[in-house]
Design a protein around this motif. Sequence first.
Motif, PDB file in Angstrom:
ATOM      1  N   GLU A  88       0.847  -1.197   0.000  1.00 33.03           N
ATOM      2  CA  GLU A  88       0.000   0.000   0.000  1.00 33.03           C
ATOM      3  C   GLU A  88       0.881   1.245   0.000  1.00 33.03           C
ATOM      4  OE1 GLU A  88      -3.243  -0.084  -0.305  1.00 33.03           O
ATOM      5  OE2 GLU A  88      -3.492  -2.256  -0.078  1.00 33.03           O
ATOM      6  N   ILE A  89       0.757   2.047  -1.062  1.00 29.70           N
ATOM      7  CA  ILE A  89       1.592   3.229  -1.245  1.00 29.70           C
ATOM      8  C   ILE A  89       0.689   4.431  -1.521  1.00 29.70           C
ATOM      9  CG2 ILE A  89       3.422   4.292  -2.630  1.00 29.70           C
ATOM     10  CD1 ILE A  89       4.359   1.464  -3.358  1.00 29.70           C
ATOM     11  N   ALA A  90       0.946   5.543  -0.836  1.00 31.77           N
ATOM     12  CA  ALA A  90       0.167   6.761  -1.052  1.00 31.77           C
ATOM     13  C   ALA A  90       1.082   7.890  -1.505  1.00 31.77           C
ATOM     14  CB  ALA A  90      -0.562   7.167   0.225  1.00 31.77           C
ATOM     15  N   HIS A  91       0.595   8.702  -2.417  1.00 31.26           N
ATOM     16  CA  HIS A  91       1.334   9.850  -2.937  1.00 31.26           C
ATOM     17  C   HIS A  91       0.533  11.115  -2.650  1.00 31.26           C
ATOM     18  CE1 HIS A  91       4.036   7.362  -5.585  1.00 31.26           C
ATOM     19  NE2 HIS A  91       3.001   6.546  -5.500  1.00 31.26           N
ATOM     20  N   LEU A  92       1.118  12.032  -1.896  1.00 30.83           N
ATOM     21  CA  LEU A  92       0.537  13.358  -1.710  1.00 30.83           C
ATOM     22  C   LEU A  92       1.109  14.235  -2.810  1.00 30.83           C
ATOM     23  CD1 LEU A  92       0.938  13.614   2.166  1.00 30.83           C
ATOM     24  CD2 LEU A  92      -1.086  12.905   0.878  1.00 30.83           C
ATOM     25  N   GLY A  93       0.335  14.489  -3.837  1.00 28.01           N
ATOM     26  CA  GLY A  93       0.812  15.162  -5.041  1.00 28.01           C
ATOM     27  C   GLY A  93       1.222  14.118  -6.066  1.00 28.01           C
ATOM     28  N   GLY A  94       0.769  14.316  -7.287  1.00 35.15           N
ATOM     29  CA  GLY A  94       1.095  13.337  -8.318  1.00 35.15           C
ATOM     30  C   GLY A  94       1.509  13.951  -9.639  1.00 35.15           C
ATOM     31  N   GLY A  95       0.879  15.090  -9.999  1.00 34.08           N
ATOM     32  CA  GLY A  95       1.202  15.725 -11.277  1.00 34.08           C
ATOM     33  C   GLY A  95       1.042  14.771 -12.435  1.00 34.08           C
ATOM     34  N   GLY A  96       2.147  14.588 -13.192  1.00 38.55           N
ATOM     35  CA  GLY A  96       2.126  13.687 -14.335  1.00 38.55           C
ATOM     36  C   GLY A  96       2.254  12.220 -13.985  1.00 38.55           C
ATOM     37  N   CYS A  97       2.401  11.907 -12.698  1.00 41.17           N
ATOM     38  CA  CYS A  97       2.390  10.526 -12.181  1.00 41.17           C
ATOM     39  C   CYS A  97       3.554   9.666 -12.676  1.00 41.17           C
ATOM     40  CB  CYS A  97       1.069   9.829 -12.506  1.00 41.17           C
ATOM     41  SG  CYS A  97      -0.344  10.477 -11.582  1.00 41.17           S
ATOM     42  N   SER A  98       4.723  10.263 -12.915  1.00 47.60           N
ATOM     43  CA  SER A  98       5.850   9.435 -13.341  1.00 47.60           C
ATOM     44  C   SER A  98       6.365   8.542 -12.215  1.00 47.60           C
ATOM     45  CB  SER A  98       6.988  10.292 -13.904  1.00 47.60           C
ATOM     46  OG  SER A  98       7.321  11.348 -13.045  1.00 47.60           O
ATOM     47  N   LEU A  99       6.336   9.020 -10.956  1.00 44.12           N
ATOM     48  CA  LEU A  99       6.797   8.183  -9.857  1.00 44.12           C
ATOM     49  C   LEU A  99       5.818   7.030  -9.589  1.00 44.12           C
ATOM     50  CD1 LEU A  99       9.173   7.916  -7.896  1.00 44.12           C
ATOM     51  CD2 LEU A  99       7.838   9.213  -6.231  1.00 44.12           C
ATOM     52  N   PRO A 100       4.505   7.269  -9.524  1.00 42.04           N
ATOM     53  CA  PRO A 100       3.585   6.136  -9.389  1.00 42.04           C
ATOM     54  C   PRO A 100       3.717   5.136 -10.539  1.00 42.04           C
ATOM     55  CG  PRO A 100       2.450   8.164  -8.849  1.00 42.04           C
ATOM     56  CD  PRO A 100       3.799   8.559  -9.395  1.00 42.04           C
ATOM     57  N   ARG A 101       3.945   5.634 -11.752  1.00 46.36           N
ATOM     58  CA  ARG A 101       4.123   4.727 -12.900  1.00 46.36           C
ATOM     59  C   ARG A 101       5.356   3.857 -12.710  1.00 46.36           C
ATOM     60  NH1 ARG A 101       6.752   6.125 -18.120  1.00 46.36           N
ATOM     61  NH2 ARG A 101       6.091   4.632 -19.726  1.00 46.36           N
ATOM     62  N   ALA A 102       6.453   4.449 -12.229  1.00 48.47           N
ATOM     63  CA  ALA A 102       7.673   3.685 -11.992  1.00 48.47           C
ATOM     64  C   ALA A 102       7.477   2.657 -10.883  1.00 48.47           C
ATOM     65  CB  ALA A 102       8.827   4.630 -11.650  1.00 48.47           C
ATOM     66  N   PHE A 103       6.801   3.062  -9.810  1.00 48.89           N
ATOM     67  CA  PHE A 103       6.545   2.134  -8.712  1.00 48.89           C
ATOM     68  C   PHE A 103       5.671   0.971  -9.181  1.00 48.89           C
ATOM     69  CE2 PHE A 103       7.091   5.234  -4.864  1.00 48.89           C
ATOM     70  CZ  PHE A 103       8.429   5.371  -5.196  1.00 48.89           C
ATOM     71  N   ALA A 104       4.691   1.257 -10.044  1.00 46.33           N
ATOM     72  CA  ALA A 104       3.817   0.198 -10.550  1.00 46.33           C
ATOM     73  C   ALA A 104       4.595  -0.807 -11.378  1.00 46.33           C
ATOM     74  CB  ALA A 104       2.684   0.804 -11.377  1.00 46.33           C
ATOM     75  N   ALA A 105       5.604  -0.324 -12.112  1.00 50.10           N
ATOM     76  CA  ALA A 105       6.422  -1.229 -12.916  1.00 50.10           C
ATOM     77  C   ALA A 105       7.288  -2.115 -12.032  1.00 50.10           C
ATOM     78  CB  ALA A 105       7.292  -0.432 -13.889  1.00 50.10           C
ATOM     79  N   ARG A 106       7.776  -1.567 -10.929  1.00 49.67           N
ATOM     80  CA  ARG A 106       8.674  -2.329 -10.049  1.00 49.67           C
ATOM     81  C   ARG A 106       7.918  -3.203  -9.059  1.00 49.67           C
ATOM     82  NH1 ARG A 106      13.992  -2.465  -8.771  1.00 49.67           N
ATOM     83  NH2 ARG A 106      14.490  -0.827 -10.271  1.00 49.67           N
ATOM     84  N   TRP A 107       6.784  -2.695  -8.561  1.00 55.90           N
ATOM     85  CA  TRP A 107       5.984  -3.458  -7.588  1.00 55.90           C
ATOM     86  C   TRP A 107       4.563  -3.597  -8.127  1.00 55.90           C
ATOM     87  CZ3 TRP A 107       9.115   0.683  -5.669  1.00 55.90           C
ATOM     88  CH2 TRP A 107      10.286   0.257  -5.025  1.00 55.90           C
ATOM     89  N   PRO A 108       4.358  -4.448  -9.125  1.00 51.49           N
ATOM     90  CA  PRO A 108       3.057  -4.523  -9.807  1.00 51.49           C
ATOM     91  C   PRO A 108       1.908  -4.988  -8.918  1.00 51.49           C
ATOM     92  CG  PRO A 108       4.506  -6.310 -10.511  1.00 51.49           C
ATOM     93  CD  PRO A 108       5.354  -5.358  -9.724  1.00 51.49           C
ATOM     94  N   ARG A 109       2.196  -5.630  -7.786  1.00 48.12           N
ATOM     95  CA  ARG A 109       1.125  -6.081  -6.904  1.00 48.12           C
ATOM     96  C   ARG A 109       0.720  -5.027  -5.884  1.00 48.12           C
ATOM     97  NH1 ARG A 109       2.575 -12.422  -5.457  1.00 48.12           N
ATOM     98  NH2 ARG A 109       2.600 -13.185  -7.637  1.00 48.12           N
ATOM     99  N   ALA A 110       1.431  -3.932  -5.846  1.00 48.93           N
ATOM    100  CA  ALA A 110       1.117  -2.875  -4.885  1.00 48.93           C
ATOM    101  C   ALA A 110      -0.136  -2.114  -5.315  1.00 48.93           C
ATOM    102  CB  ALA A 110       2.293  -1.912  -4.761  1.00 48.93           C
ATOM    103  N   HIS A 111      -0.851  -1.598  -4.332  1.00 51.81           N
ATOM    104  CA  HIS A 111      -1.968  -0.697  -4.568  1.00 51.81           C
ATOM    105  C   HIS A 111      -1.497   0.716  -4.247  1.00 51.81           C
ATOM    106  CE1 HIS A 111      -5.066  -4.139  -3.734  1.00 51.81           C
ATOM    107  NE2 HIS A 111      -4.404  -4.288  -4.874  1.00 51.81           N
ATOM    108  N   GLN A 112      -1.719   1.640  -5.174  1.00 45.14           N
ATOM    109  CA  GLN A 112      -1.285   3.019  -4.974  1.00 45.14           C
ATOM    110  C   GLN A 112      -2.481   3.966  -5.061  1.00 45.14           C
ATOM    111  OE1 GLN A 112       2.699   4.170  -6.706  1.00 45.14           O
ATOM    112  NE2 GLN A 112       2.209   2.519  -8.117  1.00 45.14           N
ATOM    113  N   VAL A 113      -2.416   5.027  -4.269  1.00 44.68           N
ATOM    114  CA  VAL A 113      -3.395   6.096  -4.365  1.00 44.68           C
ATOM    115  C   VAL A 113      -2.637   7.405  -4.503  1.00 44.68           C
ATOM    116  CG1 VAL A 113      -3.600   6.281  -1.847  1.00 44.68           C
ATOM    117  CG2 VAL A 113      -5.384   7.230  -3.308  1.00 44.68           C
TER     118      VAL A 113
END
Length: 284
Positions: A88-113
């Motif tokens: 479970e990963i949360a991002h305060l601020g996302g903008g273009g979402c490059s960091l959430p996209r990178a995290f999804a590639a590395r930890w595909p089973r994680a849930h992000q908001v």
Amino acid sequence: MARGRTGRTRQSDPFPHLGAVGIDIPVPTGTVRLTRETDGGVLVEVNGVPSSYQHPDPSHLVFEYMRWMQTALVEVAELRGSDLPLREIAHLGGGGCSLPRAFAARWPRAHQVVVELDAHLAEQARSWFDLPRAPALRIRAGDAADALASWREDRFDVLVRDVFAGDRTPPRLRSAQATRDAARVLRPGGTYLVNSAGSRALRASLADEITTLRTAFAHVGVIAEPGVLAGRRRGNCVLVASDVAAPGGLDRALRSDPVSVRWAPPAEVDRLAAGGRVEDVPAP
């Protein structure tokens, strides 16, 4: 993958749904501009300021502070092992979402908001860059401080703060209350990653940030380039806060970064925090 007339393989477009390039696209908080770069990536500027960079390889982060966050989290994940996966990963601020996209590639089973004030921009980014859908990645419109205060305790393994109004993070998110909320919503052993601007003019601000984080977290570390740590120039610092010590291999892992970057030793963090004050904002 198609072949051209010469017989060479022509790579498919990694961003086939990209919006108009090279013009200002209106969004609720101003304008966004997309620029194609020579490596096939796309620079996202919000109101004329570089906000994120999307590389064809989702795990490749061009913005340095984002790479440092990912490096820190890779080391944390290895320390936690398979018994405590990052889920479970949360991002305060996302903008273009490059960091959430990178995290999804590395930890595909994680849930992000992602909590983003300009949710329209984040939803556009979902389409432009083929971001994962819920539950892998959810986008929530709203104020990051309000969202942080509303979450239940022990909800997340990782919390990322990357919110700026101009060159400063809004006071509510820098406050002691927000720091207590961050510690509250993290599970035991969780990690709080903070993007903090650093410059000669903002050295006192960095000292206040470290001092405030120390009111709720037993361990606060700093990642930055030597010139920024010395106050010779402006740059980003990544603050890593947790109730457990940082992984022992983090400094070594950071040395592989393309730029010269350091994991500040405890004595230097103490020096950076010297004179810092606990930040808080008056109740409304």
